[in-house]
Structures are given as structure tokens and as C-alpha cells.
Design an enzyme around this catalytic site. Structure first.
Site, PDB file in Angstrom:
ATOM      1  CB  SER A  71      -1.593   2.716   1.220  1.00  0.00           C
ATOM      2  OG  SER A  71      -1.173   2.155   2.693  1.00  0.00           O
ATOM      3  CG  HIS A  74      -7.078  -0.348   1.850  1.00  0.00           C
ATOM      4  ND1 HIS A  74      -6.060  -0.628   2.894  1.00  0.00           N
ATOM      5  CD2 HIS A  74      -7.686  -1.250   1.543  1.00  0.00           C
ATOM      6  CE1 HIS A  74      -6.566  -1.921   3.178  1.00  0.00           C
ATOM      7  NE2 HIS A  74      -7.267  -2.299   2.425  1.00  0.00           N
ATOM      8  CG  HIS A  98       4.405   4.901  -0.704  1.00  0.00           C
ATOM      9  ND1 HIS A  98       2.777   4.587  -1.097  1.00  0.00           N
ATOM     10  CD2 HIS A  98       4.558   3.944   0.065  1.00  0.00           C
ATOM     11  CE1 HIS A  98       2.340   3.585  -0.330  1.00  0.00           C
ATOM     12  NE2 HIS A  98       3.414   3.193   0.293  1.00  0.00           N
ATOM     13  CD  GLU A  99       5.353  -0.514  -1.171  1.00  0.00           C
ATOM     14  OE1 GLU A  99       5.374  -1.313  -2.282  1.00  0.00           O
ATOM     15  OE2 GLU A  99       4.823  -0.615  -0.431  1.00  0.00           O
ATOM     16  CB  CYS A 128       9.243  19.865   9.167  1.00  0.00           C
ATOM     17  SG  CYS A 128       9.396  19.810  10.931  1.00  0.00           S
ATOM     18  CB  CYS A 134      11.019  16.419  13.781  1.00  0.00           C
ATOM     19  SG  CYS A 134       9.989  15.983  12.376  1.00  0.00           S
ATOM     20  CD  GLU A 199       7.326   2.907   2.027  1.00  0.00           C
ATOM     21  OE1 GLU A 199       6.550   3.492   2.903  1.00  0.00           O
ATOM     22  OE2 GLU A 199       7.036   1.684   1.497  1.00  0.00           O
ATOM     23  CD  GLU A 249      -1.660 -14.174   3.697  1.00  0.00           C
ATOM     24  OE1 GLU A 249      -2.620 -14.291   2.822  1.00  0.00           O
ATOM     25  OE2 GLU A 249      -1.019 -13.467   4.459  1.00  0.00           O
TER      26      GLU A 249
END
Length: 401
Positions: A71, A74, A98-99, A128, A134, A199, A249
Site C-alpha cells: 500500500s 501504491h 503501519h507494519e 471505534c 463494530c 500486522e 509467483e
């Protein structure tokens, strides 16, 4: 004011002609479909970025390891008109990353579950816990997280400053202790590397076992794409007792990593095609004509992979879609009827004990995701790290302080 290093992505707010952007998106710049709004992205390493101060329910973490995600790449890659390729929720400028894992530096006045010195990682989805989604469905589909009008919730490194920096702040409810990884690896450096991979591994775990309900030990599993999420899926499938794990792959480096983390068969779909063989035919060959009981789409290329999966789907087989792709895909429903097949879409990693179970698997030595790290850079080398990331020759690139 105390400052720190931080890698930010900036971009022009330029909604595409014809895109029906909402007034809330215009006001807050928190947009649901980034690829239709953000143009001319740029990566900037700041050395004078303010260190965040934790609020009463937050913790301040000194970052020890942070991975570059697809991400993130990208965000910086564009189409012919200069728009970013990432299709989802975004708000720029933002500190990306974020990892990650790190050490708790400071805790807010209301935090009781963490203390300075704790080794931690964090979820990326800032849910939240109060909206209907949630409370009754899934934190990963939090209504406030996806609401352009609500700036309190969103995603770490997408709408809220992330961890490609010296420090990051998150609500304590998103954090998880990883001290058990130190017992497993015996080295803080290695434990933090493993922690930064919780993550992405949880993304695969959530998709395979929470959303799709997993598979019975002995099942045949096919994993399409051996990037970090695909590699995590391979390792998890092996740990869960798959009878055979078959991976596809194109990258030679990632094919070798696929074998290292547990794939029994690894094929290059491009080479197969050159020899007049389709991937689904190899699956039928190695499964004795039965097909794969469980398919994982981690390539983000469903237009190519879904037709192959349909032709190699075992009776009662499952397909789980993890890779992101903003495109229409041909689905032949007859296959799902006559083969009793099912397809599951999956997003995120939060809730359901996903993070906790992945940390347990790592601590027990059932999976070792540090094997997929093939390049390491310092935060000061972030430009060089992204130059390499765009080449897509690595399993995982990790940044350290």
C-alpha cells in the site's frame, strides 16, 4: 518543541472529473477512494517533525522496526494521469508506515495496561468499538473509521500519522505486547523484526481463519502471489496442517521465500504459460485431479487468478480474496453451484483475537516471518529503500532507526 524524523507522503488534492466527491471529503480531505482524488504524490523525509504527545487513552511508542507495505508503494506509484494507484481510504499529507513494533516511551493518564519499556506492536485499523458494525459485525468495517466526516478514527499511516518515524502514537486499545517474542528469539533486534510482521501476518490470518473459516488439516491449499501477505498465508497454511501448499509467483526471490516458509510446490505462472500449461492444470496434477480445497488470492490480480481458481476448485472448496484490485472480475457462478464452492472477501486484521493468535504462533516457533526480510535500511535511507521497493525484488523491506 521536541522534533523527530518522519517520512511523509504529500499529494495534490485533485478529484478526477466526474468523480462524485462528498462535501465532507472536500472539507476534511479524508477520502474513501484515494486513486480518484490524490495526484502527483511525493515522499518527503522531514527531520523537524513534532513528536506527538499522547492523549489520556494513548501511548507513545519509540519505533524499532517498520516494514514497507504494498500500500505504501501504491501511494507513490501513479497511472498515466498522475493519480496514485492505491484505491482506498487516505488523507494526505501523512506520515506513512503501519507494519511496526517498538518500545512504549510514555503512556497517557488513563492507560493502565501498558507501561514504559513494554515491547509492543499495533493494529492499523483505528476502529471505534461503538458503531453498529463494530458491535455486531467486524471492527475492520467500522462505520466511523470509513466516515470522511470523522477524523478521530481511520487507518494508521493512511489517515493518521504512522510509524515510518522515530515515534508514533496510538490508542492503547489497538496495541499488543510482544515481550514473548524476545523469549523466542533471544535478541531484541530479531524480536522487533518479528513484531513488525505481526500486522501483515494478521491480515492473512483474519482472511483465512476468521473470515473464511479455515480448512481441515490435510486440505490442499493454493496461494496466488508470494508477496508478504501471500508468504504469511503459506506459513499459516503449513502451521495449520495443510496436506499440500501450492504457490504461484513470478518473482524468483519470492519463489525461493515461498519454499522457505513452507510451500510444497512453487510455480511461475508466466513460465507455465510459455510451455502451454495453465496454472489450474498444475493444481489438478499435484492434487490427483481433486483440486485445491482452499485458494488464497494475495496477488491483487483477480482478473487473472479467479478463472484459474474456478477451474481447480475442489468440491466444497473456498476462495478468499485478500489482494486489492479495483476492477471487475469474471465469475462463473455455475462452478460455485456444482462444486458447492464459496468465496469470501476480507479486509483488515482487527478483532477476533487475530493479533494475539499470530503473536502466539510466532512465540511458539510455529511460524517465523523474519525469514521473508530480504533488505534492511535505516530511516535516513528511506528514499533508497523505496527505490528498491518499486523494483519488487524483495520479500519484505524493513526500516530501522
Amino acid at each position: 518543541m521536541t522534533t523527530m524524523r518522519a517520512a511523509l507522503v504529500t499529494a495534490d488534492f485533485a478529484p478526477r472529473p466526474g468523480y462524485k466527491i462528498t462535501q465532507d471529503e472536500i472539507r476534511t480531505h479524508k477520502v474513501r477512494e484515494g486513486a480518484k482524488v490524490w495526484r502527483n504524490p511525493k515522499l518527503v523525509l522531514r527531520t523537524d517533525y513534532p513528536v506527538p504527545e499522547p492523549k489520556p487513552d494513548e501511548i507513545l511508542i519509540r519505533v524499532k522496526a517498520v516494514g514497507i507495505c504494498g500500500s505504501d508503494i501504491h501511494f507513490l506509484e501513479t497511472d498515466s494521469e498522475g493519480y496514485i494507484l492505491y484505491p482506498g481510504l487516505t488523507r494526505f499529507p501523512v506520515v506513512i508506515g503501519h507494519e511496526f513494533s517498538g518500545v512504549v516511551e510514555k503512556v497517557g493518564t488513563n492507560v493502565k495496561t501498558f507501561k514504559p519499556g513494554d515491547m509492543v506492536t499495533s493494529e492499523e485499523m483505528f476502529w471505534c468499538g461503538e458503531c453498529d458494525a463494530c458491535r455486531s459485525v467486524d471492527f475492520n468495517h467500522c462505520l466511523r473509521l470509513n466516515d470522511p466526516a470523522d477524523l478521530e478514527f481511520g487507518e494508521l499511516g493512511f489517515t493518521h500519522d504512522g510509524a515510518m518515524a522515530d515515534y508514533v502514537v496510538v490508542k492503547a486499545k489497538y496495541a499488543w505486547k510482544i515481550d514473548s517474542l524476545l523469549d523466542r528469539y533471544g535478541s531484541e533486534d530479531k524480536a522487533f523484526e518479528a513484531g513488525s510482521l505481526v500486522e501483515p501476518t494478521s491480515v492473512a490470518y483474519h482472511a483465512m481463519f476468521t473470515r473464511a473459516g479455515g480448512f481441515k488439516p490435510g486440505a490442499y491449499v493454493a496461494v496466488w502471489g508470494a508477496g508478504p501477505i501471500g508468504l504469511a498465508a503459506i506459513a499459516l497454511a503449513k502451521a495449520a496442517g495443510a496436506g499440500k501448499v501450492i504457490a504461484f509467483e513470478v518473482s524468483p526471490t519470492r519463489r525461493e521465500l515461498a519454499k522457505k516458509v513452507g510451500a510444497d510446490y512453487v510455480f511461475n505462472p508466466v513460465e507455465l504459460s510459455k510451455n502451454g500449461v495453465e496454472p489450474w492444470e498444475k493444481i489438478m496434477e499435484v492434487t490427483g485431479g481433486q483440486g485445491a480445497d482452499f485458494h488464497v488470492e494475495a496477488a491483487g490480480a483477480p482478473r487473472h487468478t479467479i478463472p484459474q481458481m474456478q477451474k481447480s476448485l475442489a468440491i466444497n472448496g473456498k476462495i478468499v480474496q485478500i489482494g486489492r484490485a479495483a476492477e471487475d472480475v469474471p465469475i462463473y457462478l455455475e462452478v460455485f453451484q456444482v462444486r458447492r464452492g464459496q468465496i469470501f472477501g476480507s479486509q483488515g486484521h482487527s478483532g477476533f483475537g487475530n493479533f494475539g493468535n499470530v503473536i502466539r504462533l510466532m512465540a511458539a516457533g510455529k511460524i517465523d516471518m523474519t525469514q521473508i526480510i530480504t533488505a534492511r535500511f535505516s530511516l535516513d535511507e528511506v528514499y533508497k529503500a523505496f527505490e528498491r521497493a518499486h523494483q519488487r525484488i524483495d520479500g519484505k523491506i524493513t526500516l530501522k532507526p
